[in-house]
Scaffold this active site. Sequence first.
Site, short mmCIF file in Angstrom:
data_model
loop_
_atom_site.label_atom_id
_atom_site.label_comp_id
_atom_site.label_asym_id
_atom_site.label_seq_id
_atom_site.Cartn_x
_atom_site.Cartn_y
_atom_site.Cartn_z
CE LYS A 1 -4.04 -1.72 2.54
NZ LYS A 1 -5.01 -1.51 1.46
NE ARG B 1 -11.00 -9.63 -2.05
CZ ARG B 1 -11.28 -8.76 -3.01
NH1 ARG B 1 -11.55 -9.18 -4.23
NH2 ARG B 1 -11.31 -7.46 -2.75
N1 BES Z 1 -8.31 -3.45 4.28
C1 BES Z 1 -8.39 -3.12 2.90
C2 BES Z 1 -9.65 -2.35 2.57
C3 BES Z 1 -9.68 -0.90 2.97
C4 BES Z 1 -8.95 0.03 2.27
C5 BES Z 1 -10.48 -0.47 3.99
C6 BES Z 1 -9.00 1.36 2.62
C7 BES Z 1 -10.56 0.85 4.32
C8 BES Z 1 -9.81 1.78 3.65
C9 BES Z 1 -8.38 -4.38 2.05
O1 BES Z 1 -7.61 -5.42 2.53
C10 BES Z 1 -7.80 -3.98 0.72
O2 BES Z 1 -6.66 -3.63 0.69
N2 BES Z 1 -8.60 -4.06 -0.32
C11 BES Z 1 -8.18 -3.67 -1.61
C12 BES Z 1 -8.71 -4.68 -2.60
C13 BES Z 1 -8.15 -4.49 -3.99
C14 BES Z 1 -6.70 -4.87 -4.03
C15 BES Z 1 -8.95 -5.34 -4.94
C16 BES Z 1 -8.73 -2.27 -1.90
O3 BES Z 1 -9.88 -2.01 -1.54
O4 BES Z 1 -8.01 -1.47 -2.44
MN MN Z 2 -5.58 -5.30 1.93
#
Ligand code: BES
Ligand code: MN
Length: 501
Positions: free
Chosen positions: A263, A337
Amino acid sequence: MDFQLKTLTLSRAATEKADALIVLAADGAIAGQEPLTKLLADARKAGDLPDKAGKVLSLYKPLVGAPRTVVLASSGDGKAGGVRSAVMAALGAVKSAKPARVAIVFAQAADEAGVRAAVLAASDACYVYLTTTSKAEANPVRNVLLGVDDAGALKAAFGEAVATAGGIEFAKEWGNRPANHCTPTILAQAARGLARQAKVKCEVLEHKDVVKLGMGAFAGVAQGSSEPLRFIVLNYQGAAKSEAPVVLVGKGITFDTGGVSLKPAAEMDEMKFDMCGAASVLGVFHALGELQPACNVVGLIPACENMNDGKAIKPGDVLKSMSGQTIEVLNTDAEGRLILCDALTYAKRFSPAAVIDIATLTGACVIALGGVRSGLFSSDDALANALQEAGEASMDRCWRMPLDDDYAEGLKSNFADMANIAGRAAGAVTAAKFLQKFTADFSWAHLDIAGTAWKSGAAKGSTGRPVGLLLTYLLNSAAGAQGAEKASVRKKASRKSRSAA
Ligand code: BES
Ligand code: MN
Ligand code: ZN
């Protein structure tokens, strides 16, 4: 914080022993000759207390014998939302006086929703996170006395609200703890602590157990971290063993770096909140232990970190889930997931009445719904409606999203049974479609709380959502089941008496 409910008229409230008195006044005429009533009526008439919810008028020693600080607060239409605004605003207004004992009195007849809203708002307004600060001082408010016209009639709703507030506070607390103070191991200890309550049991599985079960997706995510994973199983048994439980599955990523699909640095600290689904399950069990309702609930929490490391899973890796289905990991940041799918498969062994997973799953859900409503996904209309209703009743709202099979197209893979991501479009829905592939054997709903579980910015902190929604749903369905049981007993009894005649 200590809550108390008491039958109290406005005239008696004026002499109640408290450091601050808050008078909640809904729209409409206020009549009476008692000093406090008259004060309120005069303020209204003079336009000094507009009837818009959340407007307050602070007074200093306005009446002989009354608390030093008196705040008149408008609750608008007097419904839950108005009461919430009024209590929040009034507690903000008395803050500087540092009252230890606050009396909150309804000027008009109070109903269950109003009492619930007042308790939850007071608890919310007074919560302070202290655990990792050097401050010893919490909010000064120790006691809150709720004055209503008929305490007897509102006692049950009041008790539920106090327990819910405790559960929300517990969820906030664990959500707020930084990842180094909330590892999977520490989270499991918190869960074990809940098993001190009657009817609550806790079992914690470790890496070897998880591998033996075949949870290759969960173990895969955890393998990039030197913090060992935990799989927490909570059990609340308040009804006969034969009664099918509701299973709650909470995402417990104690920190989400994104893994190899790292990230960006900005706001990455907020990924300590990636276990708020797990925290909400803990909060629910906290409240169940206190309320002891007649229902069965199982809580499942897959807990681990998502880290970037020499052992971490890589884009393209294929993992085998407990269900037997294989998954191509196209993005290691779509890890929620991966841990949830194995927990969903594990849920089957409880022959559940329903399975509800709660997860900070997608940034896409934040874009779709913001921080107002959680995303609700379910192929079971009755379950979806019950959850939506519980959300409205508890002011912990959600909004139903679609699950058309067309949304699953993008999850196809050339190297496994499915990929863990689809395209950018409808990201919250494709994540739900992924989870749905593991729910064929039971009635299932998914709550994406990525937008609602915590606040960013100056007010950064966990909200404790959706503990209120979940508890309301569980208590509603417990009451429904009991009603149905009583009805069937009645039916049997009347059949018997008929055959006897
Ligand atoms: N924990 C995150 C989701 C999230 C992101 C919650 C920002 C709150 C704020 C999750 O694990 C994630 O990183 N999801 C990705 C999925 C993507 C790679 C398909 C996302 O939402 O960017
Ligand atoms: Mn994630
Ligand atoms: Zn995550």
